[in-house]
Write a protein that holds these residues in place. Structure first.
Motif, PDB file in Angstrom:
ATOM      1  N   LYS A 101      31.536  81.199  39.564  1.00 31.06           N
ATOM      2  CA  LYS A 101      31.171  80.321  40.670  1.00 31.06           C
ATOM      3  C   LYS A 101      30.209  79.252  40.170  1.00 31.06           C
ATOM      4  O   LYS A 101      29.168  79.550  39.606  1.00 31.06           O
ATOM      5  CB  LYS A 101      30.512  81.127  41.803  1.00 31.06           C
ATOM      6  N   PRO A 102      30.544  77.969  40.367  1.00 28.75           N
ATOM      7  CA  PRO A 102      29.668  76.896  39.881  1.00 28.75           C
ATOM      8  C   PRO A 102      28.320  76.892  40.598  1.00 28.75           C
ATOM      9  O   PRO A 102      28.196  77.347  41.738  1.00 28.75           O
ATOM     10  CB  PRO A 102      30.459  75.625  40.199  1.00 28.75           C
ATOM     11  N   VAL A 105      28.318  71.034  42.685  1.00 23.01           N
ATOM     12  CA  VAL A 105      29.505  70.182  42.619  1.00 23.01           C
ATOM     13  C   VAL A 105      29.097  68.785  43.083  1.00 23.01           C
ATOM     14  O   VAL A 105      28.254  68.625  43.967  1.00 23.01           O
ATOM     15  CB  VAL A 105      30.634  70.746  43.511  1.00 23.01           C
ATOM     16  N   TYR A 146      38.713  68.154  39.619  1.00 24.50           N
ATOM     17  CA  TYR A 146      37.338  68.585  39.334  1.00 24.50           C
ATOM     18  C   TYR A 146      37.332  69.285  37.973  1.00 24.50           C
ATOM     19  O   TYR A 146      38.028  70.281  37.777  1.00 24.50           O
ATOM     20  CB  TYR A 146      36.837  69.559  40.405  1.00 24.50           C
ATOM     21  N   PHE A 223      27.584  74.439  45.603  1.00 21.37           N
ATOM     22  CA  PHE A 223      29.032  74.597  45.581  1.00 21.37           C
ATOM     23  C   PHE A 223      29.558  75.259  46.845  1.00 21.37           C
ATOM     24  O   PHE A 223      29.007  76.241  47.339  1.00 21.37           O
ATOM     25  CB  PHE A 223      29.459  75.434  44.376  1.00 21.37           C
TER      26      PHE A 223
END
Length: 347
Positions: A101-102, A105, A146, A223
């Motif tokens: 999980k980033p 963003v 992305y 994110f």
């Protein structure tokens, strides 16, 4: 079969896509729009459900579209795509959960229309581009993606020891006197380097991905999977420990440059020591518009990328060699004619 999620309109049940121009989520069916807060709860619920689902092994995976039930097959780094049949935007729930999980963003700021206009303006300024590059069919492959990146903040202690010189020159009617003074130079400082970046996807072209930087990191948002709706997305396959040594070397080079700056000295020689005391790594998804062009059989592919936030472009465009050759011949003929006329006049 792995799971997908689609963000549905609370009003009509149609699918939602993120709109870069309005920075809102739009329904393609009823036209309703929603802001970040209205979608945030839906996004959190879908991410939580994904984390509780069984995590399959790597490699190619198949998914079911929630809108039409078609099977979608992707490679192991694809995190968001579209259904090949109903074109519904889908997010692969098991790709951006837990450790993948980033941390943040940057949402798209340029929508497809704006990106195509900037692309057209860019290629129209070039005289020898292959005309096939302008066709509507080619522009259908223009994709918003992305891409994953690692960002690092490095703090550390630096010191420098060396010798500096200052030279002065005095001139009199009879002589010139040059005086060189030598100084022992010692410097110490605490240095911080912010937002050093490396790509986190091995298959991404580094020249292109580096060429569209920088991004405005003040626009980073926490994110949420909803930002991916309507776009493609890749997850990282390069770990932080892989790029961290290179980033520390970059910090060392920056420290060397800063600490050995000559300043008021005419020359300065010595040694710099930099010891990193803290390194913070963050995993981000950044937006880019991407176009691939391949003309003819076995022709070389050309890749073009545009920063999805700022519009900065990078890429190699296909030349029309026959057109370039024609212009070269015409120019050569013109030069030859001028020389012939000039020679006739002179003689």
């Amino acid at each position: 079969m792995s799971q997908t999620v689609t963000f549905k309109c609370p009003a009509c049940g149609g699918y939602l896509e993120f709109d870069p121009e309005g920075q809102r989520f739009l329904c393609s069916y009823c036209g309703a729009s929603f802001n970040d807060n209205e979608i945030h709860q839906q996004s959190e619920a879908k991410e939580e459900a994904a984390e509780q689902a069984e995590q399959p092994s790597g490699g190619l995976r198949s998914y079911h579209c929630q809108m039409c039930g078609a099977e979608i097959v992707t490679d192991d780094t694809t995190a968001a795509s579209r259904c090949y049949y109903c074109h519904n935007p889908v997010m692969m729930t098991d790709r951006l959960t837990e450790e993948f999980k980033p941390d943040g963003v940057i949402p798209f700021q340029l929508d497809r229309k704006q990106a195509e206009e900037r692309f057209s303006a860019f290629v129209n300024s070039k005289k020898f581009i292959d005309k096939a590059f302008f066709t509507p069919q080619q522009m259908e492959d223009f994709s918003g993606v992305y891409y994953p990146y690692w960002f690092a903040d490095v703090e550390g202690e630096a010191s420098f020891e060396g010798q500096g010189t200052r030279v002065s020159v005095a001139t009199t009617p009879k002589k010139t006197v040059t005086t060189t003074r030598y100084f022992a130079v010692r410097r110490k400082g605490r240095l911080s380097f912010r937002s050093m970046v490396r790509k986190a996807l091995s298959k991404a072209d580094r020249k292109l991905s580096d060429g569209i930087h920088p991004y405005d990191l003040d626009q980073v948002k926490p994110f949420a999977m909803g930002y991916l709706s309507g776009f493609l997305a890749e997850k990282r396959d390069v770990e932080a420990e892989t790029v961290k040594p290179e980033m520390l070397q970059e910090a060392q080079a920056y420290a060397q440059s800063m600490m050995s700056s000559k300043g008021s000295f005419n020359s300065l020689n010595g040694n710099t020591d930099f010891r990193a005391t803290k390194t913070s790594m963050k995993y981000m998804l950044l937006p880019a518009w991407v176009l691939t062009y391949k003309g003819g059989n076995n022709a070389e592919p050309y890749y073009y990328m545009m920063n999805g936030q700022t519009g900065v472009v990078c890429g190699k465009l296909p030349l029309k060699k026959s057109k370039l050759l024609l212009w070269s011949l015409l120019l050569g003929a013109a030069v030859c004619a001028v020389l012939c006329v000039g020679g006739a006049v002179i003689w």
